[in-house]
Design an enzyme around this catalytic site. Sequence first.
Site, PDB file in Angstrom:
ATOM      1  N   ASP A  13       0.809  -1.226   0.000  1.00 36.44           N
ATOM      2  CA  ASP A  13       0.000   0.000   0.000  1.00 36.44           C
ATOM      3  C   ASP A  13       0.843   1.278   0.000  1.00 36.44           C
ATOM      4  O   ASP A  13       0.431   2.307   0.549  1.00 36.44           O
ATOM      5  CB  ASP A  13      -0.959   0.030   1.215  1.00 36.44           C
ATOM      6  N   GLU A  14       1.995   1.232  -0.615  1.00 31.99           N
ATOM      7  CA  GLU A  14       2.897   2.397  -0.631  1.00 31.99           C
ATOM      8  C   GLU A  14       2.477   3.429  -1.671  1.00 31.99           C
ATOM      9  O   GLU A  14       2.988   4.560  -1.667  1.00 31.99           O
ATOM     10  CB  GLU A  14       4.336   1.945  -0.931  1.00 31.99           C
ATOM     11  N   GLY A  15       1.591   3.010  -2.600  1.00 30.23           N
ATOM     12  CA  GLY A  15       1.218   3.903  -3.703  1.00 30.23           C
ATOM     13  C   GLY A  15       1.773   3.408  -5.036  1.00 30.23           C
ATOM     14  O   GLY A  15       1.973   4.190  -5.967  1.00 30.23           O
ATOM     15  N   LYS A  16       2.000   2.092  -5.114  1.00 34.61           N
ATOM     16  CA  LYS A  16       2.567   1.498  -6.341  1.00 34.61           C
ATOM     17  C   LYS A  16       1.647   1.715  -7.538  1.00 34.61           C
ATOM     18  O   LYS A  16       2.093   1.979  -8.646  1.00 34.61           O
ATOM     19  CB  LYS A  16       2.800  -0.012  -6.136  1.00 34.61           C
ATOM     20  N   GLY A  40      -4.474  -4.279  -3.738  1.00 33.78           N
ATOM     21  CA  GLY A  40      -5.474  -3.253  -4.026  1.00 33.78           C
ATOM     22  C   GLY A  40      -4.713  -2.003  -4.423  1.00 33.78           C
ATOM     23  O   GLY A  40      -4.045  -1.398  -3.593  1.00 33.78           O
ATOM     24  N   HIS A  41      -4.746  -1.662  -5.693  1.00 37.85           N
ATOM     25  CA  HIS A  41      -3.973  -0.528  -6.209  1.00 37.85           C
ATOM     26  C   HIS A  41      -4.933   0.575  -6.640  1.00 37.85           C
ATOM     27  O   HIS A  41      -5.769   0.370  -7.518  1.00 37.85           O
ATOM     28  CB  HIS A  41      -3.083  -0.975  -7.376  1.00 37.85           C
ATOM     29  N   THR A  42      -4.788   1.746  -6.012  1.00 38.49           N
ATOM     30  CA  THR A  42      -5.723   2.841  -6.261  1.00 38.49           C
ATOM     31  C   THR A  42      -5.135   3.846  -7.242  1.00 38.49           C
ATOM     32  O   THR A  42      -3.984   4.274  -7.073  1.00 38.49           O
ATOM     33  CB  THR A  42      -6.035   3.567  -4.935  1.00 38.49           C
ATOM     34  N   GLN A 223       2.046  -5.986  -3.116  1.00 36.06           N
ATOM     35  CA  GLN A 223       2.558  -6.121  -1.740  1.00 36.06           C
ATOM     36  C   GLN A 223       3.851  -5.310  -1.560  1.00 36.06           C
ATOM     37  O   GLN A 223       4.075  -4.360  -2.295  1.00 36.06           O
ATOM     38  CB  GLN A 223       2.778  -7.602  -1.378  1.00 36.06           C
ATOM     39  N   THR A 238       3.195 -12.656   2.790  1.00 36.30           N
ATOM     40  CA  THR A 238       2.332 -13.260   1.792  1.00 36.30           C
ATOM     41  C   THR A 238       3.051 -14.481   1.214  1.00 36.30           C
ATOM     42  O   THR A 238       4.122 -14.861   1.704  1.00 36.30           O
ATOM     43  CB  THR A 238       1.923 -12.222   0.714  1.00 36.30           C
ATOM     44  N   THR A 299      -8.479  -3.471  -0.263  1.00 34.67           N
ATOM     45  CA  THR A 299      -9.046  -4.790  -0.534  1.00 34.67           C
ATOM     46  C   THR A 299      -9.995  -5.240   0.568  1.00 34.67           C
ATOM     47  O   THR A 299     -11.045  -5.807   0.300  1.00 34.67           O
ATOM     48  CB  THR A 299      -7.900  -5.820  -0.711  1.00 34.67           C
ATOM     49  N   ARG A 304      -5.510   0.592   8.609  1.00 35.02           N
ATOM     50  CA  ARG A 304      -4.093   0.240   8.551  1.00 35.02           C
ATOM     51  C   ARG A 304      -3.394   0.713   9.819  1.00 35.02           C
ATOM     52  O   ARG A 304      -3.715   1.773  10.353  1.00 35.02           O
ATOM     53  CB  ARG A 304      -3.443   0.879   7.326  1.00 35.02           C
ATOM     54  N   VAL A 413       2.511  14.329  -3.793  1.00 33.17           N
ATOM     55  CA  VAL A 413       1.901  15.230  -2.812  1.00 33.17           C
ATOM     56  C   VAL A 413       0.370  15.171  -2.806  1.00 33.17           C
ATOM     57  O   VAL A 413      -0.301  16.076  -2.307  1.00 33.17           O
ATOM     58  CB  VAL A 413       2.386  16.687  -3.043  1.00 33.17           C
TER      59      VAL A 413
HETATM   60  P1  GDP Z   1      -0.662   0.318  -3.544  1.00 29.98           P
HETATM   61  O1  GDP Z   1      -1.259  -0.938  -3.046  1.00 29.98           O
HETATM   62  O2  GDP Z   1       0.812   0.387  -3.292  1.00 29.98           O
HETATM   63  O3  GDP Z   1      -1.002   0.626  -4.980  1.00 29.98           O
HETATM   64  O4  GDP Z   1      -1.297   1.500  -2.662  1.00 29.98           O
HETATM   65  P2  GDP Z   1      -2.878   1.664  -2.283  1.00 29.98           P
HETATM   66  O5  GDP Z   1      -3.589   2.156  -3.473  1.00 29.98           O
HETATM   67  O6  GDP Z   1      -3.377   0.457  -1.594  1.00 29.98           O
HETATM   68  O7  GDP Z   1      -2.760   2.782  -1.159  1.00 29.98           O
HETATM   69  C1  GDP Z   1      -2.199   4.034  -1.403  1.00 29.98           C
HETATM   70  C2  GDP Z   1      -3.268   5.092  -1.120  1.00 29.98           C
HETATM   71  O8  GDP Z   1      -2.662   6.361  -1.073  1.00 29.98           O
HETATM   72  C3  GDP Z   1      -4.336   5.201  -2.200  1.00 29.98           C
HETATM   73  O9  GDP Z   1      -5.550   5.540  -1.597  1.00 29.98           O
HETATM   74  C4  GDP Z   1      -3.827   6.332  -3.094  1.00 29.98           C
HETATM   75  O10 GDP Z   1      -4.869   6.990  -3.805  1.00 29.98           O
HETATM   76  C5  GDP Z   1      -3.227   7.226  -2.057  1.00 29.98           C
HETATM   77  N1  GDP Z   1      -2.102   8.059  -2.504  1.00 29.98           N
HETATM   78  C6  GDP Z   1      -1.072   7.750  -3.323  1.00 29.98           C
HETATM   79  N2  GDP Z   1      -0.170   8.747  -3.351  1.00 29.98           N
HETATM   80  C7  GDP Z   1      -0.644   9.707  -2.545  1.00 29.98           C
HETATM   81  C8  GDP Z   1      -0.144  10.973  -2.115  1.00 29.98           C
HETATM   82  O11 GDP Z   1       0.938  11.424  -2.470  1.00 29.98           O
HETATM   83  N3  GDP Z   1      -0.923  11.674  -1.223  1.00 29.98           N
HETATM   84  C9  GDP Z   1      -2.120  11.230  -0.770  1.00 29.98           C
HETATM   85  N4  GDP Z   1      -2.793  11.975   0.074  1.00 29.98           N
HETATM   86  N5  GDP Z   1      -2.601  10.027  -1.150  1.00 29.98           N
HETATM   87  C10 GDP Z   1      -1.878   9.290  -2.005  1.00 29.98           C
HETATM   88  P1  IMO Z   2      -0.877  -4.169  -2.206  1.00 35.12           P
HETATM   89  O1  IMO Z   2      -0.432  -4.694  -3.552  1.00 35.12           O
HETATM   90  C1  IMO Z   2      -0.962  -4.606   2.126  1.00 35.12           C
HETATM   91  C2  IMO Z   2      -0.910  -8.710   3.717  1.00 35.12           C
HETATM   92  C3  IMO Z   2      -2.153  -9.175   4.453  1.00 35.12           C
HETATM   93  C4  IMO Z   2      -1.518 -10.139   5.441  1.00 35.12           C
HETATM   94  C5  IMO Z   2      -0.404 -10.783   4.617  1.00 35.12           C
HETATM   95  C6  IMO Z   2      -0.784 -12.132   4.008  1.00 35.12           C
HETATM   96  O2  IMO Z   2      -2.163  -3.453  -2.218  1.00 35.12           O
HETATM   97  O3  IMO Z   2       0.248  -3.420  -1.581  1.00 35.12           O
HETATM   98  P2  IMO Z   2      -2.339 -12.827   1.967  1.00 35.12           P
HETATM   99  O4  IMO Z   2      -3.786 -12.585   1.716  1.00 35.12           O
HETATM  100  O5  IMO Z   2      -1.439 -12.262   0.917  1.00 35.12           O
HETATM  101  O6  IMO Z   2      -2.010 -14.261   2.252  1.00 35.12           O
HETATM  102  O7  IMO Z   2      -2.029 -12.029   3.349  1.00 35.12           O
HETATM  103  O8  IMO Z   2      -0.105  -9.870   3.596  1.00 35.12           O
HETATM  104  N1  IMO Z   2      -1.145  -8.192   2.333  1.00 35.12           N
HETATM  105  C7  IMO Z   2      -1.115  -6.899   2.009  1.00 35.12           C
HETATM  106  N2  IMO Z   2      -0.963  -5.798   2.773  1.00 35.12           N
HETATM  107  N3  IMO Z   2      -1.068  -4.488   0.789  1.00 35.12           N
HETATM  108  C8  IMO Z   2      -1.186  -5.587  -0.004  1.00 35.12           C
HETATM  109  O9  IMO Z   2      -1.140  -5.508  -1.351  1.00 35.12           O
HETATM  110  C9  IMO Z   2      -1.263  -6.854   0.609  1.00 35.12           C
HETATM  111  N4  IMO Z   2      -1.412  -8.117   0.140  1.00 35.12           N
HETATM  112  C10 IMO Z   2      -1.329  -8.920   1.205  1.00 35.12           C
HETATM  113  O10 IMO Z   2      -2.794  -8.102   5.077  1.00 35.12           O
HETATM  114  O11 IMO Z   2      -0.898  -9.425   6.477  1.00 35.12           O
HETATM  115 MG    MG Z   3      -2.830  -1.575  -1.807  1.00 34.55          MG
END
Ligand code: GDP
Ligand code: IMO
Ligand code: MG
Length: 428
Positions: A13-16, A40-42, A223, A238, A299, A304, A413
């Site tokens: 969930d770093e913002g990939k 879950g990629h937003t 991940q 995972t 997801t 978090r 930002v």
């Molecule tokens: P991913 O799994 O690495 O693709 O990240 P997620 O989509 O699960 O979570 C990242 C969240 O941060 C999402 O809701 C994005 O829309 C949001 N996001 C990404 N970059 C930024 C940013 O620079 N600022 C803010 N406020 N939100 C961001």
């Molecule tokens: P994105 O791509 C954050 C975590 C789960 C759990 C562990 C194992 O959005 O960054 P699993 O269902 O994979 O067997 O769960 O990994 N996990 C994630 N946490 N972002 C994800 O994906 C994740 N995918 C799995 O919460 O701790």
């Molecule tokens: Mg995510």
Amino acid sequence: MNSVVVVGTQWGDEGKGKITDFLAKEADAVVRFQGGNNAGHTIVFDNKKYALHLIPSGIFRKDTVNVLANGMVINPKALMKELEMLNNGGITDFHLAISDRAHIVLPYHIQLDGLFEDLKSGSKKVGTTNKGIGPTYNDKSARIGIRVCDFIDLEVFEDKLNDNLNYYNKLFKLFGKPLIEASEVFNEYKEYSKQMKQYVEDTGLLLNTMLDEGKKVLFEGAQGALLCLDHGTYPFVTSSSPTAASVPLNTGISPKYINKILGVTKAYSTRVGSGHFVTEFENDVAKRIRDVGHEYGTTTGRPRRIGWIDTVVLRHTKRISGITGLSVMLLDVLTGIETLKMCVAYKLDGEIIDYIPASIKDFERCEPIYIELEGWTEDITQTTSFSDLPLNTQNYLNKVSELSNIELAIFSVGPDRTQTVVLKDMFN
Ligand code: GDP
Ligand code: IMO
Ligand code: MG
């Protein structure tokens, strides 16, 4: 060399998704290489927000080939739902290619995921996304998995499905779980098989050809490195490897094509699911970060867990993935926090260490050693260059780059595509 790998440097969930979508404007192909719909990629642009779980984040660019590679585990029902979501949003002009060697997630994997978690006591539960990811990779290594090429051949699919349910239903009976009827699964999933068939090909061949021709390929990790099966905080990980090292194996391309690796980090840290989290804290500042950053799982919707940025983690990730550029995300979320902390090392039984111990017992005793930096109050969400940033924000970014020993390539930002500042062109 025309490939760039995007990897998470923390716990996901770093913002990939945001960065992959942003870089996809330059790419001829975007490739998901591991994981499944646990991801879950937003992506946000034109005031619309999309959450992708299986489909690569290049799907919004009509000239980009979007590949689901062999290292993935694909839930066909979830895939069809995601395609429908895109269709309803007017995204209809795209090119999708699914590897014939990827593995299929079926309803019994999801039931097994829940069962394995139920059988673990309290603090031993992994806190999985319950999407059947672990059990599908188990089947892969046990050599009873159903691959995409098997799934689209209905005779083979039915035969393998019968064998596997014959086996797993014995287990379900033993543990008092509902039995799963093979014919019911077959009748539902044969429809998904027919719909999926049009996208299936040998994507290893496709990608090697594209790279040989000098086309640009972007690999989108799911991940994060600390959830890696081999190099993460095992067993709270995972079941795949979200590192750059896994790209050749999980896509069928030659390792010679990998040398530019973008590590994506939040300006702080988050974790969902169980497992020790050295820099975790829970107070008003954490609540503020959770609210401002909307830190709830894409997801599963779970809140978090929040922590300060951890440069021991970043150095670990740099080593295992060979990161050549850093993208620091959600910088705006830290605005208004008076004092920011940054973890520079761990203390384990009185000794200062600079690594992540393999033993979870040792890792759980690690305490953070922090430095403190002054925060900033200015609105940075419209910033378009590094020099536009308040001095304290510049100091913060410089410190992250210095302590992780990774050149700063991008900072972000805000969630929108436009709220992205590039300092280093990753493709060239
Ligand atoms: P991913 O799994 O690495 O693709 O990240 P997620 O989509 O699960 O979570 C990242 C969240 O941060 C999402 O809701 C994005 O829309 C949001 N996001 C990404 N970059 C930024 C940013 O620079 N600022 C803010 N406020 N939100 C961001
Ligand atoms: P994105 O791509 C954050 C975590 C789960 C759990 C562990 C194992 O959005 O960054 P699993 O269902 O994979 O067997 O769960 O990994 N996990 C994630 N946490 N972002 C994800 O994906 C994740 N995918 C799995 O919460 O701790
Ligand atoms: Mg995510």
